[in-house]
Design a protein around this motif. Structure first.
Motif, PDB file in Angstrom:
ATOM      1  N   ARG A 124      -4.098   7.490  -9.763  1.00 49.49           N
ATOM      2  CA  ARG A 124      -2.707   7.524 -10.252  1.00 49.49           C
ATOM      3  C   ARG A 124      -1.736   7.805  -9.096  1.00 49.49           C
ATOM      4  O   ARG A 124      -0.651   7.215  -9.016  1.00 49.49           O
ATOM      5  N   GLU A 125      -2.140   8.716  -8.168  1.00 49.65           N
ATOM      6  CA  GLU A 125      -1.306   9.004  -7.000  1.00 49.65           C
ATOM      7  C   GLU A 125      -1.099   7.737  -6.159  1.00 49.65           C
ATOM      8  O   GLU A 125       0.018   7.465  -5.686  1.00 49.65           O
ATOM      9  N   ILE A 126      -2.180   6.963  -6.001  1.00 50.99           N
ATOM     10  CA  ILE A 126      -2.087   5.717  -5.232  1.00 50.99           C
ATOM     11  C   ILE A 126      -1.114   4.743  -5.903  1.00 50.99           C
ATOM     12  O   ILE A 126      -0.292   4.094  -5.235  1.00 50.99           O
ATOM     13  N   GLY A 127      -1.192   4.674  -7.250  1.00 48.78           N
ATOM     14  CA  GLY A 127      -0.286   3.787  -7.988  1.00 48.78           C
ATOM     15  C   GLY A 127       1.169   4.181  -7.797  1.00 48.78           C
ATOM     16  O   GLY A 127       2.038   3.318  -7.612  1.00 48.78           O
ATOM     17  N   ILE A 128       1.449   5.482  -7.822  1.00 51.26           N
ATOM     18  CA  ILE A 128       2.831   5.954  -7.636  1.00 51.26           C
ATOM     19  C   ILE A 128       3.322   5.607  -6.238  1.00 51.26           C
ATOM     20  O   ILE A 128       4.474   5.162  -6.062  1.00 51.26           O
ATOM     21  N   ARG A 129       2.480   5.789  -5.216  1.00 53.55           N
ATOM     22  CA  ARG A 129       2.870   5.486  -3.843  1.00 53.55           C
ATOM     23  C   ARG A 129       3.219   3.996  -3.697  1.00 53.55           C
ATOM     24  O   ARG A 129       4.214   3.629  -3.061  1.00 53.55           O
ATOM     25  N   MET A 130       2.374   3.178  -4.290  1.00 49.65           N
ATOM     26  CA  MET A 130       2.641   1.739  -4.193  1.00 49.65           C
ATOM     27  C   MET A 130       3.886   1.346  -4.981  1.00 49.65           C
ATOM     28  O   MET A 130       4.643   0.448  -4.572  1.00 49.65           O
ATOM     29  N   ALA A 131       4.132   2.039  -6.088  1.00 46.62           N
ATOM     30  CA  ALA A 131       5.290   1.719  -6.926  1.00 46.62           C
ATOM     31  C   ALA A 131       6.598   2.030  -6.212  1.00 46.62           C
ATOM     32  O   ALA A 131       7.631   1.373  -6.463  1.00 46.62           O
ATOM     33  N   VAL A 132       6.579   3.025  -5.316  1.00 49.00           N
ATOM     34  CA  VAL A 132       7.812   3.390  -4.613  1.00 49.00           C
ATOM     35  C   VAL A 132       7.891   2.732  -3.237  1.00 49.00           C
ATOM     36  O   VAL A 132       8.722   3.126  -2.413  1.00 49.00           O
ATOM     37  N   GLY A 133       6.996   1.751  -2.975  1.00 49.53           N
ATOM     38  CA  GLY A 133       7.149   0.947  -1.757  1.00 49.53           C
ATOM     39  C   GLY A 133       6.059   1.047  -0.720  1.00 49.53           C
ATOM     40  O   GLY A 133       6.148   0.394   0.330  1.00 49.53           O
ATOM     41  N   ALA A 134       5.032   1.860  -0.978  1.00 47.96           N
ATOM     42  CA  ALA A 134       3.951   1.955   0.017  1.00 47.96           C
ATOM     43  C   ALA A 134       3.170   0.643   0.069  1.00 47.96           C
ATOM     44  O   ALA A 134       2.827   0.070  -0.963  1.00 47.96           O
ATOM     45  N   ARG A 135       2.905   0.167   1.287  1.00 46.54           N
ATOM     46  CA  ARG A 135       2.129  -1.066   1.443  1.00 46.54           C
ATOM     47  C   ARG A 135       0.630  -0.729   1.425  1.00 46.54           C
ATOM     48  O   ARG A 135       0.247   0.417   1.676  1.00 46.54           O
ATOM     49  N   PRO A 136      -0.223  -1.709   1.164  1.00 46.40           N
ATOM     50  CA  PRO A 136      -1.672  -1.463   1.185  1.00 46.40           C
ATOM     51  C   PRO A 136      -2.135  -0.861   2.504  1.00 46.40           C
ATOM     52  O   PRO A 136      -3.035  -0.005   2.527  1.00 46.40           O
ATOM     53  N   SER A 137      -1.532  -1.286   3.620  1.00 41.49           N
ATOM     54  CA  SER A 137      -1.937  -0.743   4.923  1.00 41.49           C
ATOM     55  C   SER A 137      -1.629   0.750   5.020  1.00 41.49           C
ATOM     56  O   SER A 137      -2.375   1.510   5.652  1.00 41.49           O
ATOM     57  N   ASN A 138      -0.509   1.201   4.383  1.00 41.82           N
ATOM     58  CA  ASN A 138      -0.186   2.628   4.390  1.00 41.82           C
ATOM     59  C   ASN A 138      -1.255   3.441   3.663  1.00 41.82           C
ATOM     60  O   ASN A 138      -1.678   4.506   4.129  1.00 41.82           O
ATOM     61  N   VAL A 139      -1.653   2.947   2.523  1.00 37.91           N
ATOM     62  CA  VAL A 139      -2.686   3.642   1.734  1.00 37.91           C
ATOM     63  C   VAL A 139      -4.015   3.638   2.489  1.00 37.91           C
ATOM     64  O   VAL A 139      -4.734   4.643   2.544  1.00 37.91           O
ATOM     65  N   ARG A 140      -4.331   2.490   3.105  1.00 38.42           N
ATOM     66  CA  ARG A 140      -5.594   2.379   3.832  1.00 38.42           C
ATOM     67  C   ARG A 140      -5.633   3.366   5.005  1.00 38.42           C
ATOM     68  O   ARG A 140      -6.622   4.059   5.229  1.00 38.42           O
ATOM     69  N   ILE A 141      -4.533   3.436   5.750  1.00 38.81           N
ATOM     70  CA  ILE A 141      -4.480   4.349   6.901  1.00 38.81           C
ATOM     71  C   ILE A 141      -4.561   5.801   6.447  1.00 38.81           C
ATOM     72  O   ILE A 141      -5.187   6.637   7.106  1.00 38.81           O
ATOM     73  N   GLN A 142      -3.940   6.114   5.290  1.00 37.81           N
ATOM     74  CA  GLN A 142      -3.957   7.493   4.796  1.00 37.81           C
ATOM     75  C   GLN A 142      -5.393   7.956   4.515  1.00 37.81           C
ATOM     76  O   GLN A 142      -5.817   9.015   4.982  1.00 37.81           O
ATOM     77  N   PHE A 143      -6.146   7.156   3.774  1.00 44.73           N
ATOM     78  CA  PHE A 143      -7.508   7.563   3.433  1.00 44.73           C
ATOM     79  C   PHE A 143      -8.441   7.490   4.653  1.00 44.73           C
ATOM     80  O   PHE A 143      -9.363   8.295   4.789  1.00 44.73           O
ATOM     81  N   LEU A 144      -8.192   6.540   5.539  1.00 42.44           N
ATOM     82  CA  LEU A 144      -8.992   6.454   6.755  1.00 42.44           C
ATOM     83  C   LEU A 144      -8.731   7.675   7.643  1.00 42.44           C
ATOM     84  O   LEU A 144      -9.647   8.218   8.262  1.00 42.44           O
ATOM     85  N   THR A 145      -7.476   8.121   7.686  1.00 42.78           N
ATOM     86  CA  THR A 145      -7.130   9.311   8.465  1.00 42.78           C
ATOM     87  C   THR A 145      -7.839  10.541   7.922  1.00 42.78           C
ATOM     88  O   THR A 145      -8.336  11.382   8.685  1.00 42.78           O
ATOM     89  N   GLU A 146      -7.894  10.671   6.597  1.00 42.87           N
ATOM     90  CA  GLU A 146      -8.594  11.812   5.993  1.00 42.87           C
ATOM     91  C   GLU A 146     -10.068  11.819   6.392  1.00 42.87           C
ATOM     92  O   GLU A 146     -10.640  12.864   6.716  1.00 42.87           O
ATOM     93  N   ALA A 147     -10.699  10.626   6.373  1.00 42.22           N
ATOM     94  CA  ALA A 147     -12.115  10.543   6.748  1.00 42.22           C
ATOM     95  C   ALA A 147     -12.319  10.920   8.215  1.00 42.22           C
ATOM     96  O   ALA A 147     -13.262  11.637   8.565  1.00 42.22           O
ATOM     97  N   VAL A 148     -11.420  10.430   9.097  1.00 42.50           N
ATOM     98  CA  VAL A 148     -11.544  10.729  10.523  1.00 42.50           C
ATOM     99  C   VAL A 148     -11.301  12.209  10.790  1.00 42.50           C
ATOM    100  O   VAL A 148     -11.991  12.828  11.615  1.00 42.50           O
TER     101      VAL A 148
END
Length: 406
Positions: A312-336
């Protein structure tokens, strides 16, 4: 920076889960550093042990006698002589110097003090070959060797046991009731990697040892071994061939007759032992690195769970303008970040465990900077590798479907 901050806040919000996720990386990195430190410590121990005998050293020993089918101990033969040592030094082009050796143990007496130590008969060249230096007085001379003079050079341990803190130079000690004048004392070397005291010895001219201190032997000219130093490392094989050729000729050994002496190249022994230790170190490191892969799988599993929980958090981020690359980098950063923090803790733990092993078990260790860099880099790579799939899955969620998620 905003993505990094968000990743840290997300991980801090689930501290226990984050710590358990990092556990595989921590153990993996720590194990790699510890195993490599132990392996390289073993290799260094071998190098130090061989270096204690001298650089570019070849040892020639008499072949053991064969009496009624029973072979004697190594070095117990009588095939080598002082003349053999002199011939090798004068005829070998790849040979820098030689030093014959006659050794035994005996009680040393000075006044009311006495001490049992090793007695080595040799020539002045033994200093250069064995990396010894004189700290007080001087080494006996070639003239002393020719005249079988009753002079000696002592190690620091013998000096301490017999003279305390007084200078021993010029004093007379008794070796097997024979008076010897002390002309020099070697510099302190301490114990070698095997715990043997390298300062507990007495050096006398080889001829003196043969004629005055020898207790047995069919020929007074016999030596127990000959230390041969090649001119450089590249000359070792040539020097070894020259030794065999010269001694076979001197001992009148025809073709097909086996040598009555053994030639040991300590540099080859060192290289083989070091190579074996390095292989074992690599294998131990490789086995330990498996836990890094296990830790990476744990990161991937937790990140997949995190994507499911935060749909649901991901959906809200995308709804307010986050691009797929932003979401991808966010979760990749958490893993790193998870992998990097685990690697940092693992490095500290690995160094600490290595020192603990050295302190409690007495094993030699060498903390390898290369191992630390490789382990840290590999842990970061694991974070990218195993964090990419959850990040890619999160970035490809349909915003409408994600907003409807409960």
């Amino acid at each position: 920076m905003e993505i990094l901050k968000t990743a840290l806040l997300s991980l801090l919000g689930n501290r226990t889960r984050s710590l358990l996720t990092m556990l595989g990386i921590i153990i993996g990195v720590g194990a790699v550093i510890t195993m490599v430190a132990i392996g390289q410590g073993s290799a260094q121990q071998v190098e130090q042990f061989v270096a204690g005998f001298g650089q570019n050293l070849i040892i020639v020993m008499p072949a053991p006698p064969n009496t009624t089918g029973a072979r004697g101990a190594a070095g117990s033969g009588n095939s080598l002589t002082l003349g053999d040592s002199n011939a090798l030094a004068s005829e070998g082009f790849a040979i820098a110097r030689t030093a014959p050796e006659v050794s035994s143990n005996g009680q040393i007496i000075y006044g009311n003090s006495n001490w049992n130590t090793s007695i080595t008969g040799s020539t002045p060249d033994i200093l250069e070959i064995r990396n010894w230096t004189i700290s007080d007085g001087e080494m006996f001379t070639d003239q002393d060797v020719k005249g079988a003079a009753k002079v000696c050079v002592i190690g620091q341990t013998v000096a301490k046991e017999l003279f305390g803190y007084s200078s021993p130079i010029g004093e007379t000690i008794r070796i097997r009731s024979i008076p010897f004048k002390i002309v020099g004392m070697t510099s302190k070397k301490g114990a070698n990697s095997w715990g043997q005291d390298q300062d507990d010895f007495i050096l006398v001219p080889v001829t003196t040892a043969q004629r005055r201190l020898s207790r047995s032997g069919p020929r007074v000219d016999n030596v127990r071994r000959i230390n041969v130093q090649a001119k450089d490392k590249d000359s070792l094989d040539t020097a070894q061939d020259e030794i065999i050729s010269i001694l076979r000729q001197r001992h009148k050994l025809t073709d097909g007759v086996p040598e009555d002496f053994n030639v040991r190249n300590l540099t080859e022994v060192q290289e083989n032992a070091t190579s074996t230790a390095n292989v074992m170190s690599t294998l131990l490191g490789a086995v330990a690195s498996i836990s890094l892969l296990v830790g990476g799988i744990g990161i991937m599993n937790i990140m997949l769970v995190s994507v499911t929980e935060r749909t649901r958090e991901i959906g809200i981020r995308m709804a307010v303008g986050a691009r797929p690359s932003n979401v991808r980098i966010q979760f990749l950063t958490e893993a790193v970040v998870l992998s990097f923090l685990g690697g940092a803790i693992g490095i500290a733990g690995g160094v600490g465990v290595s020192h603990a092993v050295s302190s409690f078990l007495g094993w030699p260790i060498v903390i390898s900077i290369n191992a630390i860099v490789i382990a840290a880099s590999f842990s970061a790579f694991v974070g990218v590798l195993f964090g990419f799939w959850p990040a890619w899955k999160a970035s490809n969620l349909d915003p409408i479907v994600a907003l409807r998620a409960e």
